[in-house]
Design a protein around this motif. Structure first.
Motif, PDB file in Angstrom:
ATOM      1  N   UNK A 165       0.857  -1.185   0.000  1.00 33.97           N
ATOM      2  CA  UNK A 165       0.000   0.000   0.000  1.00 33.97           C
ATOM      3  C   UNK A 165       0.891   1.231   0.000  1.00 33.97           C
ATOM      4  N   UNK A 166       0.586   2.178  -0.861  1.00 40.72           N
ATOM      5  CA  UNK A 166       1.344   3.419  -0.964  1.00 40.72           C
ATOM      6  C   UNK A 166       0.502   4.562  -0.394  1.00 40.72           C
ATOM      7  N   UNK A 167       1.137   5.447   0.355  1.00 41.10           N
ATOM      8  CA  UNK A 167       0.468   6.633   0.903  1.00 41.10           C
ATOM      9  C   UNK A 167       1.060   7.850   0.211  1.00 41.10           C
ATOM     10  N   UNK A 168       0.235   8.572  -0.532  1.00 38.49           N
ATOM     11  CA  UNK A 168       0.710   9.657  -1.391  1.00 38.49           C
ATOM     12  C   UNK A 168      -0.170  10.892  -1.272  1.00 38.49           C
ATOM     13  N   UNK A 169       0.411  12.042  -1.613  1.00 39.36           N
ATOM     14  CA  UNK A 169      -0.361  13.284  -1.616  1.00 39.36           C
ATOM     15  C   UNK A 169      -0.228  14.044  -2.922  1.00 39.36           C
ATOM     16  N   UNK A 170       0.384  13.441  -3.940  1.00 40.23           N
ATOM     17  CA  UNK A 170       0.564  14.150  -5.208  1.00 40.23           C
ATOM     18  C   UNK A 170       0.035  13.317  -6.372  1.00 40.23           C
ATOM     19  N   UNK A 171      -0.449  13.978  -7.426  1.00 42.03           N
ATOM     20  CA  UNK A 171      -0.899  13.249  -8.616  1.00 42.03           C
ATOM     21  C   UNK A 171       0.202  12.386  -9.225  1.00 42.03           C
ATOM     22  N   UNK A 190      -3.518  18.729   1.367  1.00 43.34           N
ATOM     23  CA  UNK A 190      -3.170  19.837   0.467  1.00 43.34           C
ATOM     24  C   UNK A 190      -3.672  19.628  -0.952  1.00 43.34           C
ATOM     25  N   UNK A 191      -4.157  18.445  -1.251  1.00 46.14           N
ATOM     26  CA  UNK A 191      -4.536  18.092  -2.612  1.00 46.14           C
ATOM     27  C   UNK A 191      -5.940  17.521  -2.600  1.00 46.14           C
ATOM     28  N   UNK A 192      -6.725  17.841  -3.630  1.00 40.04           N
ATOM     29  CA  UNK A 192      -8.112  17.377  -3.656  1.00 40.04           C
ATOM     30  C   UNK A 192      -8.211  15.929  -4.112  1.00 40.04           C
ATOM     31  N   UNK A 200      -7.302   4.214  -4.076  1.00 42.95           N
ATOM     32  CA  UNK A 200      -8.291   3.296  -3.504  1.00 42.95           C
ATOM     33  C   UNK A 200      -9.127   3.952  -2.408  1.00 42.95           C
ATOM     34  N   UNK A 201      -8.592   4.994  -1.809  1.00 40.02           N
ATOM     35  CA  UNK A 201      -9.308   5.701  -0.762  1.00 40.02           C
ATOM     36  C   UNK A 201      -8.635   7.027  -0.479  1.00 40.02           C
ATOM     37  N   UNK A 202      -9.343   7.894   0.237  1.00 40.17           N
ATOM     38  CA  UNK A 202      -8.839   9.241   0.501  1.00 40.17           C
ATOM     39  C   UNK A 202      -9.028   9.575   1.983  1.00 40.17           C
ATOM     40  N   UNK A 203      -8.127  10.385   2.514  1.00 35.47           N
ATOM     41  CA  UNK A 203      -8.227  10.798   3.909  1.00 35.47           C
ATOM     42  C   UNK A 203      -7.535  12.140   4.071  1.00 35.47           C
ATOM     43  N   UNK A 204      -8.048  12.959   4.973  1.00 30.77           N
ATOM     44  CA  UNK A 204      -7.454  14.280   5.218  1.00 30.77           C
ATOM     45  C   UNK A 204      -6.891  14.407   6.624  1.00 30.77           C
ATOM     46  N   UNK A 205      -6.889  13.286   7.357  1.00 30.30           N
ATOM     47  CA  UNK A 205      -6.382  13.256   8.727  1.00 30.30           C
ATOM     48  C   UNK A 205      -5.686  11.918   8.910  1.00 30.30           C
ATOM     49  N   UNK A 206      -4.438  11.937   9.398  1.00 32.79           N
ATOM     50  CA  UNK A 206      -3.678  10.700   9.548  1.00 32.79           C
ATOM     51  C   UNK A 206      -4.379   9.688  10.451  1.00 32.79           C
ATOM     52  N   UNK A 207      -5.240  10.162  11.348  1.00 36.32           N
ATOM     53  CA  UNK A 207      -5.956   9.251  12.234  1.00 36.32           C
ATOM     54  C   UNK A 207      -6.877   8.308  11.460  1.00 36.32           C
ATOM     55  N   UNK A 208      -7.194   8.647  10.227  1.00 38.05           N
ATOM     56  CA  UNK A 208      -8.108   7.841   9.410  1.00 38.05           C
ATOM     57  C   UNK A 208      -7.389   6.805   8.555  1.00 38.05           C
TER      58      UNK A 208
END
Length: 218
Positions: A165-171, A190-192, A200-208
């Motif tokens: 699983x990769x955790x990314x914030x850029x296109x 920072x990215x929509x 596969x999924x999106x989150x805006x808080x590391x707790x999620x």
């Protein structure tokens, strides 16, 4: 957890460096006669290795950046890191829970090894990542959006791509993970979601994040 390896991007995911580095990059390019706003920098360079800056400036203007561009940029960025850089809120808790559960993790970043280590030392993340779990675009021939870096990290960690699983914030990072055949989760601080389409999924808080990693595919 259904993954054997979690691969974290560094800038914007582990350390809150994107606002710093893109502000400095935009100002430096503008200073050199290539007017660039902060928003331009985020759009064009977020998640990319520095060679992309050279490539796009040459493509757009026909002019090459100065030979000392990389050294000057890095010096300015590192100096600001030492004053201002912080870990992304909640990421230490995530790393602690992964470690407690025996889940392997590593970092695969477009930044140089020096950039990664400077940031980790400043934020205390150096206690969470051993040298053998840090991978940089310097280690491969092509950076993101090519899959090379993620595939190299998985190979070195001994895990097949389909178990990563990769955790990314850029296109660019999402594209690289998908090209590597890995699941990817988009951090939208920072990215929509639209910009990170294909995750596969999106989150805006590391707790999620852990909840997403543990959730079965639909």
């Amino acid at each position: 957890m259904r993954y054997d390896l979690v691969i974290f991007d560094n800038d914007g995911v582990l350390v809150d460096s994107e606002p710093i580095s893109n502000t400095i990059l935009a100002a430096y390019l503008t200073e050199l006669g290539h007017p660039t706003s902060y928003e331009d920098s985020l759009r064009d360079y977020m998640g990319a290795a520095v060679h992309r800056v050279h490539d796009l400036v040459l493509e757009r203007t026909g002019k090459r950046l100065p030979g000392d561009f990389d050294d000057t940029l890095h010096a300015r960025v590192f100096a600001t890191f030492e004053r201002e850089l912080e870990a992304v809120r909640g990421v230490v808790d995530v790393l602690g829970k992964l470690k407690a559960e025996g889940v392997t993790y590593c970092v695969a970043s477009s930044g140089s090894h020096e950039r990664i280590r400077v940031g980790h030392r400043k934020t205390g993340l150096d206690t969470w990542f051993r040298d053998e779990t840090i991978f940089s675009a310097q280690d491969v021939g092509r950076g993101k959006p090519a899959p090379d870096l993620f595939l190299y990290a998985a190979e070195r960690m001994g895990v097949p791509p389909e178990r990563c699983a990769v955790v990314e914030d850029s296109p660019l990072g999402v594209a690289a993970a998908r090209a590597a055949g890995m699941d990817v989760y988009g951090f939208t601080a920072m990215t929509s979601e639209a910009e990170l389409d294909g995750a596969q999924g999106y989150f805006d808080d590391m707790a999620l994040l852990l909840g997403l990693l543990e959730r079965p595919h639909l």
